[in-house]
Enzyme design. Structure first.
Site, PDB file in Angstrom:
ATOM      1  N   TYR A  24       0.844  -1.190   0.000  1.00 14.25           N
ATOM      2  CA  TYR A  24       0.000   0.000   0.000  1.00 14.25           C
ATOM      3  C   TYR A  24       0.879   1.239   0.000  1.00 14.25           C
ATOM      4  O   TYR A  24       1.914   1.282   0.673  1.00 14.25           O
ATOM      5  CB  TYR A  24      -0.876   0.008   1.266  1.00 14.25           C
ATOM      6  CG  TYR A  24      -1.668   1.282   1.447  1.00 14.25           C
ATOM      7  CD1 TYR A  24      -2.956   1.401   0.934  1.00 14.25           C
ATOM      8  CD2 TYR A  24      -1.119   2.383   2.127  1.00 14.25           C
ATOM      9  CE1 TYR A  24      -3.679   2.584   1.084  1.00 14.25           C
ATOM     10  CE2 TYR A  24      -1.836   3.558   2.285  1.00 14.25           C
ATOM     11  CZ  TYR A  24      -3.110   3.650   1.761  1.00 14.25           C
ATOM     12  OH  TYR A  24      -3.812   4.815   1.905  1.00 14.25           O
ATOM     13  N   GLU A  53      -3.456   7.698  -3.938  1.00 15.70           N
ATOM     14  CA  GLU A  53      -3.450   6.423  -3.227  1.00 15.70           C
ATOM     15  C   GLU A  53      -3.303   5.261  -4.202  1.00 15.70           C
ATOM     16  O   GLU A  53      -3.957   5.235  -5.247  1.00 15.70           O
ATOM     17  CB  GLU A  53      -4.747   6.259  -2.424  1.00 15.70           C
ATOM     18  CG  GLU A  53      -4.745   5.034  -1.521  1.00 15.70           C
ATOM     19  CD  GLU A  53      -6.073   4.866  -0.772  1.00 15.70           C
ATOM     20  OE1 GLU A  53      -7.134   4.915  -1.422  1.00 15.70           O
ATOM     21  OE2 GLU A  53      -6.030   4.689   0.460  1.00 15.70           O
TER      22      GLU A  53
END
Lengths: 293, 386
Positions: free
Chosen positions: B109, B197
């Site tokens: 991530y 993101e």
């Protein structure tokens, strides 16, 4: 007494010749604020009513001894205007402008960390010490001079609402500050709480928050550890849906954090008297502040 | 402002951030053609909507043949995808992204977000990719890597190495990841993003690091200096009434209740919604007419509230500061005459020129109930919708 501005404050207005700047400068002058200068690049040497206009904040400060800036410059140029007043050494800069890019404000805030200027706002109604000095766009008439209550809020008109209710109950204010609805601002809740806490004439505090971020939670931790004066709190946005920006750039519940429920819980844990019904705000203040008013 | 995954990946490519090869398709035939052009199988067909959780909702499928790609695209296009972020009504899928399938070894991530309190830019990474990051942060905070960047100084090589090496990547991949972090930071700053993101960021069997997903939000306040960004706006993803409101510079958010409301100032508008709820009703909207609102803006706001057919009554709550009550009153009267008021309206005004405002309303001959204060307004509104 009061915090941050008083009858000795000498105000300069950046963007004084614009429509908003003119209108609100006149309102401030009518309230009794000592407006000593205006700044509009290219219009130096002119006058707005009786107020001399300068090309730069530097000249305005040098020639008039101004120590507070009220900023009405459009968003694209507002960060620049704030930095100009910081470099000119003003003690308090009040940025009314709404819509300044977040990254601009992040840079300004990091720059401010090394400067002596206190920034209030942006995207705020300003600051008023009733009866002495109004640096902002709030209607002066709703305030009651003489204290003993200090008001700090993230909102504009919601602040007017609570101040109006205080005044109608005969409760005066020492200073009322709108710290602004943007995610990144200058002066925060804790700065104001600390100043009110240290001000002998402020005997109680009203704190108005809203959804988004964690400034209220941080402030409540401060209250719990440091503030002995009674505090009445209100949080707007109980019905706000998550993930949506509620008008203010900073008012957004993201990833389950920044909810009204979490903020009111933090207030209760800090011993703050939480107002759940805004219509009865004045009554709650009468009750909570009865020992100090 | 939000954009689609395929648009975010376009920007990633521009900044040299590795993404899987692929293309957007608006029909099953187009999806097949895109898959064929990729020249590799399997391919992944991904629904393009502005919401996360698409995989769990059935909006992401793997196709082993070209015909299967066409078939799956046919199923996904036109479906109403419900995820934890879309709300119960879901969102209609109108386009899919067709991408090469990858040999995925690790899911990681990475994101870049501004931190409000410290005014720093935060690089956030985790070895726990492909999951809900809020949950990871809550349950296993030790798995979250946070690096704070001073926006005045900008990103430094050490910041990038921090992220790359702490993700436990093999040497070659770590170097590539560090380069990627620097590129994404550049994108974040140059485009005034409020979020970038990647979830998941993947490490492949051949030690490549790629952005398998891509999400970008832009700071609305900064759109004026990014002329190419508004072209990415997809009006299908927005409520039509909200789109109409934004054309008039009004801050309107549609809600599910039946009490419309018009307020000056965002904080007071939120508080007014809360008051409606406390009075036993539900707000139909959030509407901030702003400080500089004129008669025309107020009229447009009125029109937007009234075009929501659920609205059974309206509460107007104006505390005149910048906005003068007489201006508001004229706006209400003009609007009511033009659009035809068919629901009861409670008006609560306070502040500058309030007497003049009340006089204008009283002499208008309209069906308006004046409230003397907030408590009174709330009680009157509750009475209307009962």
């Amino acid at each position: 007494m009061s915090i941050f501005v008083n009858k000795n404050t000498r105000v300069l207005v950046q963007g004084i010749t614009g429509k908003e700047g003119q209108f609100h400068t006149r309102q401030c002058v009518a309230y009794g604020t000592n407006v000593v200068a205006g700044v509009t690049p290219g219009k130096g040497g002119q006058k707005m009513d009786e107020v001399p206009v300068f090309n730069t904040v530097f000249e305005a400060v040098r020639d008039t001894g101004a120590n507070c800036a009220m900023i009405f410059v459009p968003p694209a140029f507002a960060a620049d205007a704030i930095l100009e007043s910081v470099d000119a050494g003003v003690e308090v800069a009040v940025a009314i402008t709404e819509g300044i890019p977040v990254l601009d404000m992040m840079r300004v805030k990091n720059y401010l960390a090394r400067a002596k200027t206190r920034l209030i706002g942006p995207n705020c109604p300003g600051i008023i010490t009733p009866g002495e000095c109004k640096v902002g766009i709030m209607p002066g008439v709703i305030h009651k001079p003489g204290g003993p209550i200090g008001v700090v809020s993230r909102s504009g008109t919601l602040t007017y609402e609570v101040v109006h209710q205080l005044t109608r109950k005969g409760i005066g204010q020492t200073t009322c500050i709108g710290i602004g609805g943007d995610p990144v601002n200058g002066t925060n809740f804790i700065d104001c709480l600390a100043a009110f806490n240290a001000d002998p004439e402020t005997r109680g505090i009203v704190m108005v928050g809203e959804i988004g971020g964690s400034a209220e939670e941080d402030a409540c931790a401060y209250i719990k550890a440091n503030v002995k004066k009674p505090v009445v709190g209100f949080i707007a946005g109980v019905t706000a849906p998550p993930g949506r920006r509620m008008g203010h750039a900073g008012a957004i519940i993201s990833g389950g954090s920044g909810t009204a429920a979490a903020k009111t819980a933090a207030m209760r844990a800090a011993g703050v008297a939480v107002c759940e019904d805004l219509g009865m705000f004045g009554e709650l203040c009468v009750e909570t502040f009865k020992a100090v008013i | 402002m939000n954009i689609h995954e395929y648009q975010a990946k376009e920007l990633f490519r521009k900044y040299g951030v590795p993404v899987p090869r692929g293309g957007v398709a608006f029909s099953p035939e187009e999806a097949r053609k895109t898959a064929e052009e990729l020249g590799t199988l399997p391919v992944v067909v991904k629904a393009q909507i502005h919401a996360g959780g698409r995989g769990k909702g059935g909006g992401v499928k793997v196709a082993k043949t070209l015909d299967e790609a066409k078939e799956l695209a046919g199923k996904i296009l036109g479906m109403t995808l419900v995820t934890h972020q879309t709300g119960p009504d879901g969102k209609l899928v109108k386009k899919v992204l067709v991408e090469e399938g990858l040999d995925i070894r690790k899911e990681l991530y990475f994101s870049i977000i501004p931190d409000r309190a410290s005014a720093k830019i935060i690089l956030m990474a985790s070895v726990a990719g492909g999951m809900d990051i809020e949950e990871v942060a809550h349950k296993t905070p030790e798995k979250i890597i946070k690096v704070s960047v001073d926006p005045l100084l900008g990103i430094q090589a050490a910041h990038c190495r921090q992220v790359a090496y702490r993700l436990g990547l093999p040497d070659e991949a770590a170097k590539a990841a560090a380069k990627m972090v620097a590129a994404l930071y550049k994108l974040f700053v140059e485009y005034d993003c409020s979020q970038v993101e990647i979830n998941p960021l993947v490490l492949t069997g051949t030690n490549q690091v790629l952005a398998l997903d891509a999400k970008i939000n832009f700071d609305d306040n900064a759109l004026y200096r990014h002329k190419d960004v508004p072209a990415y706006r997809d009006l299908d993803e927005e409520d039509p009434l909200e789109v109409e409101a934004s054309k008039h510079n009004l801050n309107y958010i549609k809600m599910d209740g039946n009490v419309g409301n018009m307020v000056n100032g965002a904080g007071l508008a939120m508080a007014t919604m809360d008051i409606i709820k406390r009075a036993g009703a539900e707000p139909a909207n959030f509407l901030d007419v702003g400080g500089g609102a004129n008669a025309e803006m107020v009229e447009n706001g009125f029109r937007i509230i009234l075009s929501d057919k659920n609205v059974k009554g309206i509460l107007i709550n104006i505390f005149g500061g910048i906005l003068r009550c007489d201006v508001l009153a004229s706006g209400v009267v003009e609007a009511a005459k033009k659009v035809g008021l068919n629901v009861p309206v409670v008006v609560r005004m306070e502040g500058t020129n309030v007497d003049e405002g009340r006089r204008i309303l009283a002499e208008s001959g309209l069906n308006l109930t004046a409230a003397k204060d907030l408590a009174d307004a709330a009680a009157k509104v509750a009475g209307i919708v009962k």
